[in-house]
Enzyme design. Structure first.
Site, PDB file in Angstrom:
ATOM      1  N   ASP A 214       0.822  -1.211   0.000  1.00  0.00           N
ATOM      2  CA  ASP A 214       0.000   0.000   0.000  1.00  0.00           C
ATOM      3  C   ASP A 214       0.860   1.267   0.000  1.00  0.00           C
ATOM      4  O   ASP A 214       2.072   1.217   0.200  1.00  0.00           O
ATOM      5  CB  ASP A 214      -0.967   0.009   1.206  1.00  0.00           C
ATOM      6  CG  ASP A 214      -0.318  -0.511   2.490  1.00  0.00           C
ATOM      7  OD1 ASP A 214       0.926  -0.502   2.575  1.00  0.00           O
ATOM      8  OD2 ASP A 214      -1.044  -0.930   3.392  1.00  0.00           O
TER       9      ASP A 214
ATOM     10  N   ASN B 112      -7.868  -3.070  14.229  1.00  0.00           N
ATOM     11  CA  ASN B 112      -9.231  -3.417  13.814  1.00  0.00           C
ATOM     12  C   ASN B 112      -9.255  -4.609  12.855  1.00  0.00           C
ATOM     13  O   ASN B 112     -10.258  -4.879  12.213  1.00  0.00           O
ATOM     14  CB  ASN B 112      -9.905  -2.201  13.154  1.00  0.00           C
ATOM     15  CG  ASN B 112      -9.191  -1.757  11.881  1.00  0.00           C
ATOM     16  OD1 ASN B 112      -8.202  -2.367  11.461  1.00  0.00           O
ATOM     17  ND2 ASN B 112      -9.682  -0.704  11.267  1.00  0.00           N
TER      18      ASN B 112
ATOM     19  N   HIS C 195      -7.443  -4.950  10.078  1.00  0.00           N
ATOM     20  CA  HIS C 195      -7.131  -4.696   8.660  1.00  0.00           C
ATOM     21  C   HIS C 195      -5.816  -5.370   8.261  1.00  0.00           C
ATOM     22  O   HIS C 195      -4.915  -5.552   9.080  1.00  0.00           O
ATOM     23  CB  HIS C 195      -7.140  -3.201   8.313  1.00  0.00           C
ATOM     24  CG  HIS C 195      -6.005  -2.380   8.834  1.00  0.00           C
ATOM     25  ND1 HIS C 195      -6.174  -1.120   9.345  1.00  0.00           N
ATOM     26  CD2 HIS C 195      -4.661  -2.618   8.910  1.00  0.00           C
ATOM     27  CE1 HIS C 195      -4.999  -0.622   9.706  1.00  0.00           C
ATOM     28  NE2 HIS C 195      -4.060  -1.521   9.454  1.00  0.00           N
TER      29      HIS C 195
ATOM     30  N   GLU D 183      -9.824  -2.221   5.111  1.00  0.00           N
ATOM     31  CA  GLU D 183     -10.492  -1.956   6.380  1.00  0.00           C
ATOM     32  C   GLU D 183     -11.704  -2.888   6.525  1.00  0.00           C
ATOM     33  O   GLU D 183     -12.143  -3.499   5.542  1.00  0.00           O
ATOM     34  CB  GLU D 183     -10.938  -0.484   6.427  1.00  0.00           C
ATOM     35  CG  GLU D 183      -9.781   0.521   6.322  1.00  0.00           C
ATOM     36  CD  GLU D 183      -8.970   0.662   7.618  1.00  0.00           C
ATOM     37  OE1 GLU D 183      -8.972  -0.269   8.452  1.00  0.00           O
ATOM     38  OE2 GLU D 183      -8.315   1.710   7.779  1.00  0.00           O
TER      39      GLU D 183
HETATM   40  C1  F6R Z   1       1.333  -1.244   6.129  1.00  0.00           C
HETATM   41  C2  F6R Z   1       0.117  -2.039   6.241  1.00  0.00           C
HETATM   42  C3  F6R Z   1      -0.724  -2.003   7.472  1.00  0.00           C
HETATM   43  C4  F6R Z   1       0.085  -2.313   8.741  1.00  0.00           C
HETATM   44  C5  F6R Z   1      -0.822  -2.293   9.976  1.00  0.00           C
HETATM   45  C6  F6R Z   1      -0.034  -2.524  11.249  1.00  0.00           C
HETATM   46  O1  F6R Z   1       1.948  -1.430   4.872  1.00  0.00           O
HETATM   47  O2  F6R Z   1      -0.212  -2.690   5.313  1.00  0.00           O
HETATM   48  O3  F6R Z   1      -1.765  -2.934   7.349  1.00  0.00           O
HETATM   49  O4  F6R Z   1       0.678  -3.568   8.606  1.00  0.00           O
HETATM   50  O5  F6R Z   1      -1.483  -1.070  10.052  1.00  0.00           O
HETATM   51  O6  F6R Z   1       0.845  -1.457  11.440  1.00  0.00           O
HETATM   52  P1  F6R Z   1       2.006  -1.535  12.538  1.00  0.00           P
HETATM   53  O7  F6R Z   1       2.909  -2.625  12.121  1.00  0.00           O
HETATM   54  O8  F6R Z   1       2.660  -0.192  12.478  1.00  0.00           O
HETATM   55  O9  F6R Z   1       1.325  -1.815  13.846  1.00  0.00           O
END
Ligand code: F6R
Length: 238
Positions: free
Chosen positions: A67, A130, A132, A137
């Site tokens: 992403d 959450n 994701h 989401e």
């Molecule tokens: C980032 C991504 C997100 C993160 C998720 C957890 O490329 O795809 O899904 O993996 O938000 O973020 P952290 O690792 O910072 O807790």
């Protein structure tokens, strides 16, 4: 799906790095799917350290990131292109054009681009509080391909820690879809910390729940490895 619980995020990073590098020794033309955020940082550090020690080359490896924030320039230090360069790419001998990110200019063809490059061999995932994965989401359809999405309030609040203030967090992003991710041949999901425990617990119930996108990994099952520290594993029913 296999669940592996480790004492620390460093141990998780070191073990996944070893597994990835072992695969690269077998096939140095692998296609890697990469995540940003805090979860993969120890993994990227270990990949750099272990590959230097063993003299492993990345010159034939291609990468596809999950992403990118919508509208951030690559020079912006909050962009995921900047993050990947600072935390992984600049330390290894990747070729210049080997990195791909979903952007406004290419997202409609991102899934095709992945296919044309042979598909993702190894996908790294974190997980949101959450549930994701990437920026899919809760409520994202299972058949989603790479698309533009609005970030949930929870995600914006969580990601504000990387920005000067919450108003600077972009509200839109471009993300691989759930179907894009499920096509990967092997998946490593990393979750550390108490705030991930509830989403992990829902995911590990073994069924697909639309409000927990990570639970879509139950539909894949083979070659899905969930790496947790004890805090992230703390709600799993014994
Ligand atoms: C980032 C991504 C997100 C993160 C998720 C957890 O490329 O795809 O899904 O993996 O938000 O973020 P952290 O690792 O910072 O807790």
């Amino acid at each position: 799906m296999e669940v592996i619980i480790k004492k620390s995020k460093e141990e998780i990073g070191a073990e996944i790095a070893k597994r990835i590098l072992d695969d690269i020794k077998e096939n140095d033309h692998l296609v890697l799917g990469l995540a940003t955020g805090s979860s993969p940082l120890p993994l990227y550090k270990s990949i750099v350290e272990q590959s230097k020690k063993e003299n492993i080359s990345f010159k034939n490896i291609k990468t596809f990131n999950l992403d990118e924030y919508y509208g951030l320039d690559e020079k912006n230090d909050q962009s995921y292109r900047y993050f990947m360069n600072e935390n992984l790419f600049k330390y290894l001998d990747f070729k210049k054009d080997s990195h791909n990110f979903p952007l406004a200019s290419n997202y409609e063809h991102y899934d095709e681009l992945i296919d044309e490059n042979g598909g993702i061999d190894i996908q790294i995932l974190g997980i949101g509080e959450n549930g994701h994965i990437a920026f899919n989401e809760p409520g994202t359809p299972l058949d989603s391909k790479t698309h533009i999405t609005f970030l949930s309030e929870n995600t914006i609040e969580n990601n504000a820690r990387f920005f000067k203030n919450i108003a600077e967090v972009p509200t839109k992003a471009i993300t691989m879809g759930l179907s894009t991710i499920l096509k990967s041949r092997k998946i490593y999901l990393i979750a550390t910390g108490k705030n991930k425990a509830s989403a992990i617990n829902i995911m590990l119930k073994g069924e697909y729940e639309k409000y927990c996108p990570a639970s879509a990994l139950n539909l894949k099952n083979d070659n899905v490895f969930i790496y947790l520290d004890e805090d992230a594993a703390s709600l799993i029913k014994k």
